[in-house]
Design an enzyme around this catalytic site. Structure first.
Site, mmCIF file in Angstrom:
data_model
loop_
_atom_site.group_PDB
_atom_site.id
_atom_site.type_symbol
_atom_site.label_atom_id
_atom_site.label_comp_id
_atom_site.label_asym_id
_atom_site.label_seq_id
_atom_site.Cartn_x
_atom_site.Cartn_y
_atom_site.Cartn_z
ATOM 1 C CG LEU A 22 -1.805 1.223 1.426
ATOM 2 C CD1 LEU A 22 -2.631 1.543 0.190
ATOM 3 C CD2 LEU A 22 -2.707 1.031 2.642
ATOM 4 C CD GLU A 121 -11.267 -3.758 12.874
ATOM 5 O OE1 GLU A 121 -10.087 -3.492 13.173
ATOM 6 O OE2 GLU A 121 -11.599 -4.118 11.730
ATOM 7 C CG HIS A 240 -4.381 -10.770 14.707
ATOM 8 N ND1 HIS A 240 -5.445 -11.532 15.130
ATOM 9 C CD2 HIS A 240 -4.920 -9.678 14.087
ATOM 10 C CE1 HIS A 240 -6.570 -10.941 14.773
ATOM 11 N NE2 HIS A 240 -6.288 -9.813 14.137
ATOM 12 N NE ARG A 286 -5.307 -6.257 16.295
ATOM 13 C CZ ARG A 286 -5.047 -5.969 15.028
ATOM 14 N NH1 ARG A 286 -3.812 -5.670 14.670
ATOM 15 N NH2 ARG A 286 -6.007 -5.985 14.133
ATOM 16 C CG HIS A 345 -1.150 -9.081 12.672
ATOM 17 N ND1 HIS A 345 -1.609 -9.685 11.519
ATOM 18 C CD2 HIS A 345 -1.880 -7.935 12.816
ATOM 19 C CE1 HIS A 345 -2.566 -8.945 10.988
ATOM 20 N NE2 HIS A 345 -2.749 -7.873 11.743
ATOM 21 N NE ARG A 380 -1.160 -2.546 13.574
ATOM 22 C CZ ARG A 380 -2.242 -3.130 13.069
ATOM 23 N NH1 ARG A 380 -3.267 -2.378 12.676
ATOM 24 N NH2 ARG A 380 -2.324 -4.435 12.968
#
Length: 535
Positions: A22, A121, A240, A286, A345, A380
């Site tokens: 990206l 989320e 993750h 997380r 992750h 994050r």
């Protein structure tokens, strides 16, 4: 391939972007019509972690939400070391970047009234995640941008090459040494460039259990560090919590959005275990969820994601990618709980960059997961990674557009490097096993010390540049994790479980400093090393 090599050696482009994910694609498009060369190890649209992103992009675009609230959520989960100005700036630029992506043809989900549909989320205080078909945002974004890149005449695309060395002269970028991907015996190619953007992704594939593609081996971080770049926060690796344990490498991911829609985490006894660990239960940050899952597996109870009541027969339509992964593994998520485990992750650390994406090396910019902006801190916030990538890609393009970059100079003399040859598969397996066992979800002094010594030795003795670069990045992560004698965010030390207020600051280090740590540990006795616990 010979024509490609010939064109590379004669290149006079002043901007070279390395990475087809990206950040790299978006930066190249934003630089148009300025000529750039985009180097991608895999065919465009493949091999990028961003293409595998299921969650989406966090953006305060819904009524009642604000960039300030988004930034506050980012800061709250970042372990006390988020750069607050950076977090707020990124949140404020989210809406314009979403508009850019829509312009490139990204088909974001919309509600019945045509507005962008948003989901929630973990650790977000509002519904602000923009998706594509529930769990297909990453793939859809990369597909749209890849098509746009191929249509843009100012972008010269070089597919099938990896950057294995960053060339510098007098403290500034002079070029890159490239090699044909998957062919370690191929003749290296040296490309002159005074402006290089590294967008090579993360390091998840340094771990034995990861959700990242094989290309995410930390090579961009390694080549920058070997050239002397300052590296920030390398010890902070996010795991993750819900990788699907289906015997695949990399492991398929069960998106966090499933828990946002009501799926729960249970052990083999059918008991929810996150309710006792955090007020937000399955929607806790997380790092907390990953340790909760890890603890259930370590206790022998196993861990499972249960979407039977929350989604049931709607699972296939709402989350088609996850559903396909489950079915391929012989699991029907509508009627069965999904076996899961934490997996490497995302890397919060990386090449230290300023608010414009500039590194400590003149002429080197970095964007996406290979960089460390200060936005994520020690942990994050979900779906902030794609946002950071597009925001910084645009900032880098703006910065380069305003720079007077000299023409490529004579390349410096070749550096002494390991002989060409195929990477030692056994050495790679040992490195990945040690990263999971010693530099994983839960860490301690002795295991980290052993990892530091092992990676330093491998870096010295590697007979291929690819393995040496893997060892370089692994050494940086392990050495910084050994040095940080506290637990903060995704970095958890069982021998130092408390967060220490005096250590609430970012790590800024170099490869030389990591090697010094290794040297200081050479006389310490080797501890007994147990086999890694890999689900």
């Amino acid at each position: 391939m010979q024509d490609t090599i010939h064109n590379l050696t004669r290149s006079a482009d002043d901007v070279v972007i390395v990475g087809g994910g990206l950040a790299g694609l978006f930066c190249a498009l934003k630089l148009a019509p300025r000529p750039v060369t985009l180097v991608s190890a895999a065919p465009l649209g493949q091999g990028a972690s961003s293409a595998w992103a299921q969650g989406g992009i966090a953006a305060a675009v819904a009524e009642g939400d604000t960039p300030e609230a988004h930034a506050a959520d980012t800061i709250a989960v970042g372990g006390g070391i988020v750069d607050e100005a950076i977090a707020l700036g990124i949140a404020r630029e989210a809406a314009p970047r979403i508009h850019d992506l829509l312009g490139y043809g990204v088909p974001f989900d919309r509600d019945l009234e045509g507005r962008l549909a948003v989901g929630r989320e973990a650790a977000h205080s509002a519904r602000r995640i923009v998706h594509v078909r529930g769990d297909g945002a990453g793939a859809a974004i990369i597909a749209a941008l890849s098509e746009a890149v191929r249509r843009t005449p100012s972008i010269r695309l070089i597919e099938g090459f990896v950057a294995e060395t960053l060339l510098t002269e007098d403290g500034a970028v002079a070029g890159l040494q490239l090699r044909e991907a998957g062919n370690a015996a191929a003749r290296p190619v040296r490309l002159a460039a005074r402006a290089v953007v590294l967008a090579t992704g993360g390091l998840g594939h340094l771990y034995a259990v990861t959700t990242n593609p094989i290309e995410a081996g930390g090579s961009g971080l390694a080549i920058a560090a070997r050239a002397g770049a300052v590296i920030a926060d390398p010890e902070f690796v996010q795991f993750h919590p819900t990788a699907i344990m289906a015997g695949r490498d990399p492991a398929p991911l069960a998106t966090e959005a499933l828990r946002g829609e009501g799926a729960t985490l249970i052990n083999g006894n059918g008991e929810r275990f996150m309710t006792a660990l955090h007020p937000l239960a399955e929607l806790a940050p997380r790092d907390i969820v990953a340790r909760g899952v890890f603890a259930e597996i370590a206790a022998g109870r196993g861990a499972f994601l249960d979407a039977r009541q929350a989604l049931g027969a709607r699972f296939a339509d709402r989350f088609p990618a996850v559903h396909a992964s489950c079915i391929a593994a012989g699991i029907d998520p509508a009627t069965q709980a999904i076996p899961i485990a934490p997996a490497a992750h995302y890397h919060m650390g990386g090449i230290a960059v300023d608010e414009r994406g500039r590194s400590s090396i003149d002429g080197l910019w970095a964007g996406g997961e290979v960089s460390s902006t200060g936005a994520h801190g020690a942990n994050r916030l979900a779906s902030n990674s794609l946002l950071e990538a597009v925001v910084y890609a645009a900032r880098i393009a703006d910065d380069i557009a305003g720079c007077a970059i000299p023409s490529p100079a004579r390349l410096p003399d070749p550096l002494a490097t390991p002989r060409s040859g195929e990477p030692d598969a056994a050495a790679v397996k040992r490195l990945r096993t040690m990263m999971s066992a010693h530099v994983g979800v839960i860490r301690d002094c002795d295991r980290l010390a052993d990892a530091v010594r092992g990676f330093a030795a491998l870096e010295r003795e590697a007979t291929s540049i690819a393995v040496r670069n893997m060892a370089t990045t692994a050494l940086l992560v392990a050495a910084s994790a050994w040095t940080r004698r506290e637990s903060r965010g995704a970095h958890f030390r069982s021998d130092h479980p408390a967060e220490i207020r005096a250590l609430a600051q970012r790590t800024m280090t170099t490869l030389a400093a990591a090697r010094d740590v290794a040297e200081s540990l050479t006389d310490r006795p080797l501890p007994h090393i147990a086999q890694p616990m890999i689900a």
